[in-house]
Design a protein around this motif. Sequence first.
Motif, mmCIF file in Angstrom:
data_model
loop_
_atom_site.group_PDB
_atom_site.id
_atom_site.type_symbol
_atom_site.label_atom_id
_atom_site.label_comp_id
_atom_site.label_asym_id
_atom_site.label_seq_id
_atom_site.Cartn_x
_atom_site.Cartn_y
_atom_site.Cartn_z
ATOM 1 N N GLU A 14 0.810 -1.191 -0.028
ATOM 2 C CA GLU A 14 0.071 0.044 0.007
ATOM 3 C C GLU A 14 0.916 1.222 0.027
ATOM 4 O O GLU A 14 1.927 1.135 0.728
ATOM 5 N N LEU A 15 0.525 2.222 -0.705
ATOM 6 C CA LEU A 15 1.237 3.421 -0.998
ATOM 7 C C LEU A 15 0.565 4.693 -1.249
ATOM 8 O O LEU A 15 -0.516 4.688 -1.594
ATOM 9 N N LEU A 46 7.814 -4.043 -14.301
ATOM 10 C CA LEU A 46 8.012 -2.738 -13.853
ATOM 11 C C LEU A 46 7.545 -1.907 -14.813
ATOM 12 O O LEU A 46 7.030 -0.740 -14.294
ATOM 13 N N LEU A 47 7.527 -1.831 -16.058
ATOM 14 C CA LEU A 47 6.824 -1.171 -16.841
ATOM 15 C C LEU A 47 5.441 -0.778 -16.876
ATOM 16 O O LEU A 47 4.848 0.257 -16.684
ATOM 17 N N GLY A 48 4.725 -1.879 -16.599
ATOM 18 C CA GLY A 48 3.253 -1.873 -16.313
ATOM 19 C C GLY A 48 2.970 -1.220 -15.076
ATOM 20 O O GLY A 48 2.118 -0.468 -14.930
ATOM 21 N N ILE A 49 3.448 -1.555 -14.017
ATOM 22 C CA ILE A 49 3.317 -0.931 -12.499
ATOM 23 C C ILE A 49 3.651 0.669 -12.772
ATOM 24 O O ILE A 49 2.890 1.270 -12.212
ATOM 25 N N SER A 67 -2.853 0.596 -3.716
ATOM 26 C CA SER A 67 -2.293 -0.786 -3.464
ATOM 27 C C SER A 67 -1.879 -1.173 -4.880
ATOM 28 O O SER A 67 -2.353 -1.341 -5.873
ATOM 29 N N VAL A 68 -0.758 -2.222 -4.648
ATOM 30 C CA VAL A 68 -0.235 -3.013 -5.747
ATOM 31 C C VAL A 68 -0.064 -4.334 -5.288
ATOM 32 O O VAL A 68 0.200 -4.830 -4.199
ATOM 33 N N GLU A 69 -0.931 -5.320 -6.163
ATOM 34 C CA GLU A 69 -0.869 -6.660 -5.683
ATOM 35 C C GLU A 69 -0.038 -7.470 -6.740
ATOM 36 O O GLU A 69 -0.510 -7.181 -7.869
ATOM 37 N N LEU A 70 0.446 -8.587 -6.407
ATOM 38 C CA LEU A 70 1.200 -9.329 -7.145
ATOM 39 C C LEU A 70 0.745 -10.730 -6.818
ATOM 40 O O LEU A 70 0.842 -11.089 -5.576
ATOM 41 N N LEU A 77 1.646 -14.554 -13.950
ATOM 42 C CA LEU A 77 1.438 -13.476 -12.801
ATOM 43 C C LEU A 77 0.632 -12.261 -13.239
ATOM 44 O O LEU A 77 0.221 -11.970 -14.317
ATOM 45 N N THR A 78 -0.267 -12.006 -12.321
ATOM 46 C CA THR A 78 -1.157 -11.069 -12.309
ATOM 47 C C THR A 78 -0.595 -9.815 -11.331
ATOM 48 O O THR A 78 -0.274 -10.045 -10.125
ATOM 49 N N VAL A 79 -0.807 -8.640 -11.936
ATOM 50 C CA VAL A 79 -0.530 -7.590 -11.442
ATOM 51 C C VAL A 79 -1.511 -6.488 -11.501
ATOM 52 O O VAL A 79 -2.095 -6.283 -12.308
ATOM 53 N N ALA A 80 -2.209 -6.157 -10.102
ATOM 54 C CA ALA A 80 -3.224 -5.261 -10.095
ATOM 55 C C ALA A 80 -2.871 -4.027 -9.138
ATOM 56 O O ALA A 80 -2.255 -4.208 -8.295
ATOM 57 N N VAL A 81 -3.346 -2.939 -9.607
ATOM 58 C CA VAL A 81 -3.248 -1.562 -9.000
ATOM 59 C C VAL A 81 -4.508 -1.067 -8.681
ATOM 60 O O VAL A 81 -5.336 -1.097 -9.696
ATOM 61 N N SER A 82 -5.015 -0.812 -7.487
ATOM 62 C CA SER A 82 -6.227 -0.585 -7.205
ATOM 63 C C SER A 82 -6.173 1.110 -6.324
ATOM 64 O O SER A 82 -5.278 1.174 -6.031
ATOM 65 N N ASP A 83 -7.104 1.805 -6.741
ATOM 66 C CA ASP A 83 -7.148 3.128 -5.984
ATOM 67 C C ASP A 83 -8.697 3.635 -5.759
ATOM 68 O O ASP A 83 -9.623 2.826 -5.951
ATOM 69 N N ASN A 84 -8.814 4.620 -5.140
ATOM 70 C CA ASN A 84 -10.224 5.044 -4.537
ATOM 71 C C ASN A 84 -11.029 5.816 -5.566
ATOM 72 O O ASN A 84 -12.058 6.193 -5.378
ATOM 73 N N ASP A 85 -10.457 6.261 -6.804
ATOM 74 C CA ASP A 85 -11.366 6.689 -7.918
ATOM 75 C C ASP A 85 -12.212 5.794 -8.779
ATOM 76 O O ASP A 85 -11.401 4.957 -9.185
#
Length: 185
Positions: A14-15, A46-49, A67-70, A77-85
């Motif tokens: 989380e960040l 890293l490019l995707g994130i 938050s970033v979840e791997l 490999l699934t990469v997910a970025v979630s936010d409040n928007d």
Amino acid sequence: MISSEGSKRQCALELEALPSRIQQVRRIVAAQLRYWRLDPLIDPTLLGITELLGNVHRHARPDKRCSVELSFASGWLTVAVSDNDPRLPRVREFEPLATCGRGLAMVVSMSDSWGTETLNDGGKVVWFTLRAEATVSPRTMTEQLSAAVVRKVAPRTLPVLPETPEAWPPALDRLVPAAGEPVLA
């Protein structure tokens, strides 16, 4: 948080999506992928994130918390970025010489699949997947991504080595020093 249940591995961070934090997350993710022995996936991950966190930094409201979840399971490999928007991103058309607006298009072109989902709490998650048998090309990553925006690049797959040297193919045994042999750096 890092967990490992059977063959499924997970890592979550989380960040606040600030440039200095994005650099830290890149280092943490690269280290985690090395630990999972997914080195061929480091550059595209890293490019995707970077692109997805850059979108949170530029566009997310009311705040930049995310938050970033791997997760790694069954060779994916699934990469997910979630936010409040709650606003979902979309792939936009862009001019060949445009200096912005390409990020999501690059994520789409370099991943095996991608998507967005609305969360019950009003936020969203943007995710992409990469196969553990990473695709490579004789060209550099920059050339590959530039070409991928225009057309699909013909992939060549690399095998993923087993986790322990004992399970490596016989040809690789020579690369692991025997007990007591000096290790050359």
